[in-house]
Design a protein around this motif. Structure first.
Motif, PDB file in Angstrom:
ATOM      1  N   THR A 182      -3.715  -6.423 -33.642  1.00 12.42           N
ATOM      2  CA  THR A 182      -5.022  -6.206 -34.251  1.00 12.42           C
ATOM      3  C   THR A 182      -5.318  -4.713 -34.382  1.00 12.42           C
ATOM      4  OG1 THR A 182      -6.224  -6.181 -32.155  1.00 12.42           O
ATOM      5  CG2 THR A 182      -5.899  -8.338 -33.228  1.00 12.42           C
ATOM      6  N   HIS A 183      -6.277  -4.429 -35.238  1.00  8.82           N
ATOM      7  CA  HIS A 183      -6.778  -3.068 -35.437  1.00  8.82           C
ATOM      8  C   HIS A 183      -7.259  -2.500 -34.093  1.00  8.82           C
ATOM      9  CE1 HIS A 183      -9.920  -0.192 -36.754  1.00  8.82           C
ATOM     10  NE2 HIS A 183      -9.136  -0.009 -37.800  1.00  8.82           N
ATOM     11  N   GLY A 184      -7.949  -3.339 -33.319  1.00 10.33           N
ATOM     12  CA  GLY A 184      -8.466  -2.916 -32.017  1.00 10.33           C
ATOM     13  C   GLY A 184      -7.381  -2.559 -31.024  1.00 10.33           C
ATOM     14  N   THR A 185      -6.268  -3.271 -31.074  1.00  7.55           N
ATOM     15  CA  THR A 185      -5.150  -2.976 -30.178  1.00  7.55           C
ATOM     16  C   THR A 185      -4.590  -1.591 -30.465  1.00  7.55           C
ATOM     17  OG1 THR A 185      -4.575  -5.306 -29.937  1.00  7.55           O
ATOM     18  CG2 THR A 185      -2.838  -3.718 -29.470  1.00  7.55           C
ATOM     19  N   VAL A 186      -4.433  -1.261 -31.736  1.00  8.89           N
ATOM     20  CA  VAL A 186      -3.924   0.064 -32.107  1.00  8.89           C
ATOM     21  C   VAL A 186      -4.911   1.130 -31.655  1.00  8.89           C
ATOM     22  CG1 VAL A 186      -3.242   1.580 -34.007  1.00  8.89           C
ATOM     23  CG2 VAL A 186      -2.597  -0.833 -34.038  1.00  8.89           C
ATOM     24  N   ARG A 187      -6.193   0.907 -31.848  1.00 13.73           N
ATOM     25  CA  ARG A 187      -7.208   1.868 -31.390  1.00 13.73           C
ATOM     26  C   ARG A 187      -7.154   2.041 -29.868  1.00 13.73           C
ATOM     27  NH1 ARG A 187     -11.053   4.059 -34.323  1.00 13.73           N
ATOM     28  NH2 ARG A 187     -11.263   3.435 -36.484  1.00 13.73           N
ATOM     29  N   ARG A 188      -6.941   0.953 -29.143  1.00 12.32           N
ATOM     30  CA  ARG A 188      -6.853   1.029 -27.680  1.00 12.32           C
ATOM     31  C   ARG A 188      -5.641   1.851 -27.253  1.00 12.32           C
ATOM     32  NH1 ARG A 188      -6.458  -4.018 -26.538  1.00 12.32           N
ATOM     33  NH2 ARG A 188      -4.268  -4.041 -25.990  1.00 12.32           N
ATOM     34  N   TRP A 189      -4.488   1.614 -27.903  1.00 14.60           N
ATOM     35  CA  TRP A 189      -3.288   2.389 -27.581  1.00 14.60           C
ATOM     36  C   TRP A 189      -3.533   3.878 -27.822  1.00 14.60           C
ATOM     37  CZ3 TRP A 189       0.281  -1.332 -30.703  1.00 14.60           C
ATOM     38  CH2 TRP A 189       0.618  -2.443 -29.912  1.00 14.60           C
ATOM     39  N   ILE A 190      -4.250   4.196 -28.893  1.00 15.25           N
ATOM     40  CA  ILE A 190      -4.555   5.601 -29.201  1.00 15.25           C
ATOM     41  C   ILE A 190      -5.472   6.176 -28.129  1.00 15.25           C
ATOM     42  CG2 ILE A 190      -5.739   7.142 -30.822  1.00 15.25           C
ATOM     43  CD1 ILE A 190      -4.696   5.226 -33.074  1.00 15.25           C
ATOM     44  N   SER A 191      -6.531   5.450 -27.773  1.00 21.96           N
ATOM     45  CA  SER A 191      -7.479   5.967 -26.778  1.00 21.96           C
ATOM     46  C   SER A 191      -6.850   6.082 -25.393  1.00 21.96           C
ATOM     47  CB  SER A 191      -8.742   5.105 -26.727  1.00 21.96           C
ATOM     48  OG  SER A 191      -8.462   3.834 -26.197  1.00 21.96           O
ATOM     49  N   GLN A 192      -5.867   5.242 -25.098  1.00 19.38           N
ATOM     50  CA  GLN A 192      -5.167   5.306 -23.810  1.00 19.38           C
ATOM     51  C   GLN A 192      -4.080   6.380 -23.793  1.00 19.38           C
ATOM     52  OE1 GLN A 192      -3.741   1.270 -23.476  1.00 19.38           O
ATOM     53  NE2 GLN A 192      -5.624   0.569 -22.490  1.00 19.38           N
ATOM     54  N   GLY A 193      -3.825   6.986 -24.955  1.00 19.38           N
ATOM     55  CA  GLY A 193      -2.800   8.012 -25.039  1.00 19.38           C
ATOM     56  C   GLY A 193      -1.394   7.464 -25.180  1.00 19.38           C
ATOM     57  N   LYS A 194      -1.259   6.187 -25.431  1.00 18.96           N
ATOM     58  CA  LYS A 194       0.060   5.576 -25.582  1.00 18.96           C
ATOM     59  C   LYS A 194       0.646   5.821 -26.968  1.00 18.96           C
ATOM     60  CE  LYS A 194      -0.811   1.871 -22.301  1.00 18.96           C
ATOM     61  NZ  LYS A 194      -0.864   0.422 -22.105  1.00 18.96           N
ATOM     62  N   LEU A 195      -0.223   5.920 -27.969  1.00 17.09           N
ATOM     63  CA  LEU A 195       0.194   6.144 -29.347  1.00 17.09           C
ATOM     64  C   LEU A 195      -0.509   7.394 -29.857  1.00 17.09           C
ATOM     65  CD1 LEU A 195       1.643   5.251 -31.945  1.00 17.09           C
ATOM     66  CD2 LEU A 195      -0.325   3.775 -32.430  1.00 17.09           C
ATOM     67  N   ARG A 196       0.275   8.343 -30.282  1.00 17.87           N
ATOM     68  CA  ARG A 196      -0.275   9.611 -30.763  1.00 17.87           C
ATOM     69  C   ARG A 196      -0.853   9.430 -32.161  1.00 17.87           C
ATOM     70  NH1 ARG A 196       3.106  15.124 -31.701  1.00 17.87           N
ATOM     71  NH2 ARG A 196       1.336  16.412 -32.232  1.00 17.87           N
ATOM     72  N   ALA A 197      -2.031  10.008 -32.376  1.00 17.34           N
ATOM     73  CA  ALA A 197      -2.692   9.922 -33.675  1.00 17.34           C
ATOM     74  C   ALA A 197      -3.279  11.280 -34.023  1.00 17.34           C
ATOM     75  CB  ALA A 197      -3.788   8.867 -33.638  1.00 17.34           C
ATOM     76  N   HIS A 198      -3.481  11.479 -35.311  1.00 17.84           N
ATOM     77  CA  HIS A 198      -4.067  12.721 -35.813  1.00 17.84           C
ATOM     78  C   HIS A 198      -5.374  12.382 -36.504  1.00 17.84           C
ATOM     79  CE1 HIS A 198      -0.354  14.895 -34.978  1.00 17.84           C
ATOM     80  NE2 HIS A 198       0.263  13.804 -35.419  1.00 17.84           N
TER      81      HIS A 198
END
Length: 91
Positions: free
Chosen positions: A42-58
């Protein structure tokens, strides 16, 4: 909206996961929704990974993008972590 190229490469990746193109199907930064669709989460899962620092985002103003190389790295780490707890049949 996903591009035709993205959908074509995603189909190829699903059919032939051993190919190098199976990692990340595009060379441009991806939106959160594109990453979610590609990883079947889900969209929320990707956002959670980003906020947890697991997935880098710009961040580009209010837009968030994920570089393909960062998604490749995340997928490799996630695949290893998925089976780290397995100890040969539950012993």
């Amino acid at each position: 909206m996903l591009t035709n190229t993205f959908l074509q490469r995603q189909r190829i990746a699903a059919e032939s996961p051993e190919l190098p193109t199976a990692l990340v199907p595009v060379a441009r930064p991806l939106t959160i929704q594109e990453v979610a669709d590609y990883l079947s989460v889900t969209h929320g899962t990707v956002r959670r990974w980003i906020s947890q620092g697991k997935l880098r985002a710009h961040y580009y103003g209010r837009s968030i993008r994920i570089e393909p190389a960062d998604l490749d790295k995340f997928r490799e780490q996630k695949a290893k972590a998925t089976y780290d707890h397995v100890s040969g049949g539950g012993h």
